[in-house]
Design an enzyme around this catalytic site. Structure first.
Site, PDB file in Angstrom:
ATOM      1  N   THR A  41       0.824  -1.219   0.000  1.00  0.00           N
ATOM      2  CA  THR A  41       0.000   0.000   0.000  1.00  0.00           C
ATOM      3  C   THR A  41       0.857   1.267   0.000  1.00  0.00           C
ATOM      4  OG1 THR A  41      -1.692  -1.233   1.176  1.00  0.00           O
ATOM      5  CG2 THR A  41      -1.862   1.149   1.269  1.00  0.00           C
ATOM      6  N   HIS A  50      -1.878  14.324   6.403  1.00  0.00           N
ATOM      7  CA  HIS A  50      -3.133  14.955   6.807  1.00  0.00           C
ATOM      8  C   HIS A  50      -2.962  15.793   8.073  1.00  0.00           C
ATOM      9  CE1 HIS A  50      -5.702  12.885   3.904  1.00  0.00           C
ATOM     10  NE2 HIS A  50      -4.959  11.808   4.113  1.00  0.00           N
ATOM     11  N   VAL A 174       6.923 -14.653   4.993  1.00  0.00           N
ATOM     12  CA  VAL A 174       6.707 -15.451   6.206  1.00  0.00           C
ATOM     13  C   VAL A 174       5.594 -16.447   5.938  1.00  0.00           C
ATOM     14  CG1 VAL A 174       5.936 -15.337   8.612  1.00  0.00           C
ATOM     15  CG2 VAL A 174       7.539 -13.628   7.717  1.00  0.00           C
ATOM     16  N   CYS A 402      13.556  12.170 -19.875  1.00  0.00           N
ATOM     17  CA  CYS A 402      12.362  12.911 -19.427  1.00  0.00           C
ATOM     18  C   CYS A 402      12.617  13.587 -18.079  1.00  0.00           C
ATOM     19  CB  CYS A 402      11.160  11.984 -19.272  1.00  0.00           C
ATOM     20  SG  CYS A 402      10.699  11.070 -20.725  1.00  0.00           S
TER      21      CYS A 402
HETATM   22  C1  LIG Z   1      -5.793   4.705  -2.148  1.00  0.00           C
HETATM   23  C2  LIG Z   1      -5.079   5.033  -0.865  1.00  0.00           C
HETATM   24  C3  LIG Z   1      -4.806   6.363  -0.514  1.00  0.00           C
HETATM   25  C4  LIG Z   1      -4.168   6.653   0.674  1.00  0.00           C
HETATM   26  N1  LIG Z   1      -3.824   7.939   0.940  1.00  0.00           N
HETATM   27  C5  LIG Z   1      -3.199   8.236   2.086  1.00  0.00           C
HETATM   28  C6  LIG Z   1      -2.793   9.571   2.364  1.00  0.00           C
HETATM   29  O1  LIG Z   1      -2.892  10.441   1.519  1.00  0.00           O
HETATM   30  N2  LIG Z   1      -2.255   9.839   3.569  1.00  0.00           N
HETATM   31  C7  LIG Z   1      -2.095   8.889   4.526  1.00  0.00           C
HETATM   32  O2  LIG Z   1      -1.663   9.219   5.612  1.00  0.00           O
HETATM   33  N3  LIG Z   1      -2.409   7.592   4.268  1.00  0.00           N
HETATM   34  C8  LIG Z   1      -2.936   7.251   3.075  1.00  0.00           C
HETATM   35  N4  LIG Z   1      -3.252   5.970   2.782  1.00  0.00           N
HETATM   36  C9  LIG Z   1      -2.925   4.943   3.762  1.00  0.00           C
HETATM   37  C10 LIG Z   1      -1.461   4.560   3.698  1.00  0.00           C
HETATM   38  O3  LIG Z   1      -1.049   4.356   2.371  1.00  0.00           O
HETATM   39  C11 LIG Z   1      -1.267   3.291   4.506  1.00  0.00           C
HETATM   40  O4  LIG Z   1      -1.748   3.520   5.802  1.00  0.00           O
HETATM   41  C12 LIG Z   1       0.173   2.836   4.611  1.00  0.00           C
HETATM   42  O5  LIG Z   1       0.815   2.828   3.368  1.00  0.00           O
HETATM   43  C13 LIG Z   1       0.193   1.446   5.229  1.00  0.00           C
HETATM   44  O6  LIG Z   1       1.512   1.005   5.286  1.00  0.00           O
HETATM   45  P1  LIG Z   1       1.832  -0.431   5.866  1.00  0.00           P
HETATM   46  O7  LIG Z   1       3.305  -0.491   6.007  1.00  0.00           O
HETATM   47  O8  LIG Z   1       1.007  -0.687   7.075  1.00  0.00           O
HETATM   48  O9  LIG Z   1       1.317  -1.441   4.751  1.00  0.00           O
HETATM   49  P2  LIG Z   1       2.033  -1.876   3.383  1.00  0.00           P
HETATM   50  O10 LIG Z   1       2.659  -0.735   2.710  1.00  0.00           O
HETATM   51  O11 LIG Z   1       1.036  -2.659   2.620  1.00  0.00           O
HETATM   52  O12 LIG Z   1       3.205  -2.825   3.874  1.00  0.00           O
HETATM   53  C14 LIG Z   1       2.988  -4.141   4.313  1.00  0.00           C
HETATM   54  C15 LIG Z   1       4.154  -4.969   3.818  1.00  0.00           C
HETATM   55  O13 LIG Z   1       4.076  -6.277   4.363  1.00  0.00           O
HETATM   56  C16 LIG Z   1       4.557  -7.178   3.390  1.00  0.00           C
HETATM   57  N5  LIG Z   1       4.057  -8.512   3.711  1.00  0.00           N
HETATM   58  C17 LIG Z   1       2.786  -8.964   3.641  1.00  0.00           C
HETATM   59  N6  LIG Z   1       2.719 -10.270   3.970  1.00  0.00           N
HETATM   60  C18 LIG Z   1       3.984 -10.660   4.261  1.00  0.00           C
HETATM   61  C19 LIG Z   1       4.568 -11.898   4.643  1.00  0.00           C
HETATM   62  N7  LIG Z   1       3.835 -13.015   4.761  1.00  0.00           N
HETATM   63  N8  LIG Z   1       5.906 -11.955   4.860  1.00  0.00           N
HETATM   64  C20 LIG Z   1       6.690 -10.850   4.714  1.00  0.00           C
HETATM   65  N9  LIG Z   1       6.178  -9.644   4.321  1.00  0.00           N
HETATM   66  C21 LIG Z   1       4.844  -9.548   4.109  1.00  0.00           C
HETATM   67  C22 LIG Z   1       3.982  -6.612   2.097  1.00  0.00           C
HETATM   68  O14 LIG Z   1       4.646  -7.100   0.947  1.00  0.00           O
HETATM   69  C23 LIG Z   1       4.146  -5.126   2.307  1.00  0.00           C
HETATM   70  O15 LIG Z   1       5.357  -4.623   1.771  1.00  0.00           O
HETATM   71  C24 LIG Z   1      -3.840   5.623   1.571  1.00  0.00           C
HETATM   72  C25 LIG Z   1      -4.087   4.292   1.209  1.00  0.00           C
HETATM   73  C26 LIG Z   1      -4.663   4.009  -0.023  1.00  0.00           C
HETATM   74  C27 LIG Z   1      -4.825   2.595  -0.451  1.00  0.00           C
END
Ligand SMILES: Cc1cc2nc3c(=O)[nH]c(=O)nc-3n(C[C@H](O)[C@H](O)[C@H](O)COP(=O)(O)OP(=O)(O)OC[C@H]3O[C@@H](n4cnc5c(N)ncnc54)[C@H](O)[C@@H]3O)c2cc1C
Length: 489
Positions: A41, A50, A174, A402
């Site tokens: 994500t 925000h 994992v 670019c």
């Molecule tokens: C459309 C959209 C718009 C958004 N806009 C905003 C915004 O403007 N501002 C804001 O604050 N937030 C925003 N968000 C939210 C924000 O993007 C997320 O809260 C944040 O990126 C979450 O990060 P994360 O590390 O929790 O998840 P992720 O980035 O999904 O990371 C999880 C990681 O775990 C890994 N993983 C999964 N399973 C396993 C496994 N079994 N073994 C090893 N690794 C694994 C994955 O490959 C991944 O890299 C938005 C989200 C979306 C979808």
């Protein structure tokens, strides 16, 4: 070796936790299933920091967002990522929406969001953002909102964590976790890791990881959001523009990026496939129409890319940050929006949990919070550039026309701590392929450079990971093989 802490997931949440913990005298590893960090994500979202008034008051995520927004100032100074506090507008297009803006201003101010102001003077609003529709009747201005490169910040967090001793293991999905004698044994395809504490930051796969230790108390559903990105020269926005929000989403926004592009999106579509990041004609139509309510002259002809990201939506609609009943296992999941903004406050909460769990929280004497600023071709004066090229001719070999990216920046991206090993890894670190031609010119050169620097054959160079190779074999070899096959028949 038994790690004190293993973090599962290399998104912004996992990398920010890793960097926060790297200050302490702990042995830490981060496991990421993809070939690179920031592949989930974190790679595809709006990149908005925000101000924090948008979530309902009873939600943890509101509190985290307000606190973390303030922590961006210090993080930006220490980590040298792209971040600009340009401020946001929530736009009212009808008189009856002003009441909602007033309410958000009042509650936000009470909860500690600085500088909130409802502006009703149309001339002033249009002066602050000339691209906004003439139909605007008022805006809620939040000067502390900003824009950030979500992956740029995540690379910076990871690099600084690695500089301070955190070990990063990519391509390590994992598969199983066993908990015995206060030790977690984590199995991936070909490795086994041991740790006293485990932090689950696996994004949309968070429930799957939690179930591996018998914790089955939440579900996570993916909710897709699609985007259209416009060429940098198409238009220039001063502000992040939100419509007055609905119950399920902050609505379709029109927003600048830190690189000077503009985008419109996202919509909100509940789906079941956690890998589905496709865009659809209907979705793109929906966001374009939504965006045009705010900015009527969105330059569709200058669109250079469509993409989609998946929100990790838990049944509670709120962040799940739990020191769980399984001793040493911390869930940091359901980190939907504003998770990117909230990462610094989330990391602080997790650090408190580890202290409660008895981890050694002595600050290391040699801890260094600074991730040095990266040298960029575009930032040099002519004199500086001549000097740089004399020192190292790779500064003068332009690979991406670019975006004007020289070979030297690509080499730095590959050889940085937690460096790029894929063409997308290079693209997201220093932008070759992000411009108007979207990699048509520079991708073959990136393949050559990666092959040379990683000492791997061309056929092993990938875009993002397994089965994304560009080349299967040399044409000559394929012809020879088919000729040999032919002669055998
Ligand atoms: C459309 C959209 C718009 C958004 N806009 C905003 C915004 O403007 N501002 C804001 O604050 N937030 C925003 N968000 C939210 C924000 O993007 C997320 O809260 C944040 O990126 C979450 O990060 P994360 O590390 O929790 O998840 P992720 O980035 O999904 O990371 C999880 C990681 O775990 C890994 N993983 C999964 N399973 C396993 C496994 N079994 N073994 C090893 N690794 C694994 C994955 O490959 C991944 O890299 C938005 C989200 C979306 C979808």
């Amino acid at each position: 070796m038994i790690y004190d802490v293993i973090i599962i997931g290399g998104g912004v949440t996992g990398c920010c936790i890793a960097r926060n913990l790297s200050k302490y005298d702990l042995k830490i590893a981060l496991l990421e299933k993809e070939a690179d960090i920031a592949s989930g994500t974190t790679k595809a979202n709006s990149g908005v920091v925000h101000a924090g008034f948008a979530s309902p008051r009873e939600y943890v995520k509101r509190d985290m967002c307000i606190k973390s927004n303030k922590l961006y100032t210090q993080a930006f100074e220490e980590l040298n990522f792209s971040f600009q506090r340009i401020g946001s507008f929530v736009v009212a297009l009808e008189d009856n929406q002003i009441k909602k803006l007033e309410e958000q201003r009042r509650q936000g101010t009470q909860d500690g969001v600085p500088g909130l102001e409802v502006i009703l003077d149309k001339k002033k609003i249009k002066y602050m953002e000339p691209n906004l529709t003439d139909d605007v009747v008022g805006v809620l201005h939040a000067p502390t909102a900003g824009i950030v490169s979500p992956y740029g910040m995540t690379y910076a967090l990871a690099e600084n964590a690695a500089m301070n001793g955190v070990k990063f293991f990519r391509n390590q999905k994992v598969r199983r976790i066993k908990h015995q004698n206060y030790t977690f044994i984590i199995k991936t395809k070909d490795k086994e890791f041991k740790a006293t504490n485990v932090i689950n930051a696996a994004g949309v796969y968070g429930a799957k990881i939690s179930k591996m230790v018998g914790l089955d108390y939440f579900n996570i559903m993916p909710r897709k959001g699609e985007y259209i990105l416009f060429d940098r020269n198409a238009m220039h926005l001063n502000k992040i523009l939100f419509p007055t929000p609905t119950k399920v989403s902050k609505g379709i926004l029109v927003c600048p990026t830190v690189s000077g592009n503009t985008f419109v999106g996202p919509n909100a579509q509940n789906i079941t496939d956690k890998k589905d990041i496709s865009t659809t004609e209907a979705g793109l139509k929906e966001i374009l129409e939504g965006g045009r309510h705010l900015v009527p002259n969105l330059p569709l002809r200058a669109s250079i890319r469509n993409f989609a990201g998946l929100r990790a939506v838990p049944d509670t609609y709120d962040f799940i940050i739990d020191n769980t009943d399984v001793f040493g296992f911390i869930n940091v999941v359901g980190i939907l929006s504003p998770g990117l903004t909230s990462c610094y406050a989330i990391a602080e909460r997790v650090t408190e949990f580890l202290e409660l769990l008895g981890a050694n929280m002595t600050v290391k004497e040699d801890y260094n919070p600074i991730r040095p600023k990266l040298d960029k071709f575009k930032d040099f004066s002519k004199i500086e550039l001549d000097k740089k090229i004399k020192e190292d001719p790779a500064w003068g070999r332009i690979i991406c026309r670019c975006e004007t990216i020289p070979e030297k920046e690509i080499l730095n991206a590959i050889h940085s701590p937690v460096g790029a090993t894929t063409t997308d890894g290079i693209k997201f670190r220093c932008r070759p392929g992000m411009g108007r031609c979207q990699g048509g010119f520079c991708r073959p050169r990136l393949i050559e450079i990666l092959s040379r620097e990683l000492n791997i054959p061309y056929e092993d160079v990938v875009k993002t990971g397994e089965e994304t190779n560009f080349l299967v074999a040399k044409t000559k070899e394929i012809v020879l093989r088919s000729l040999e096959g032919g002669s055998e028949e």
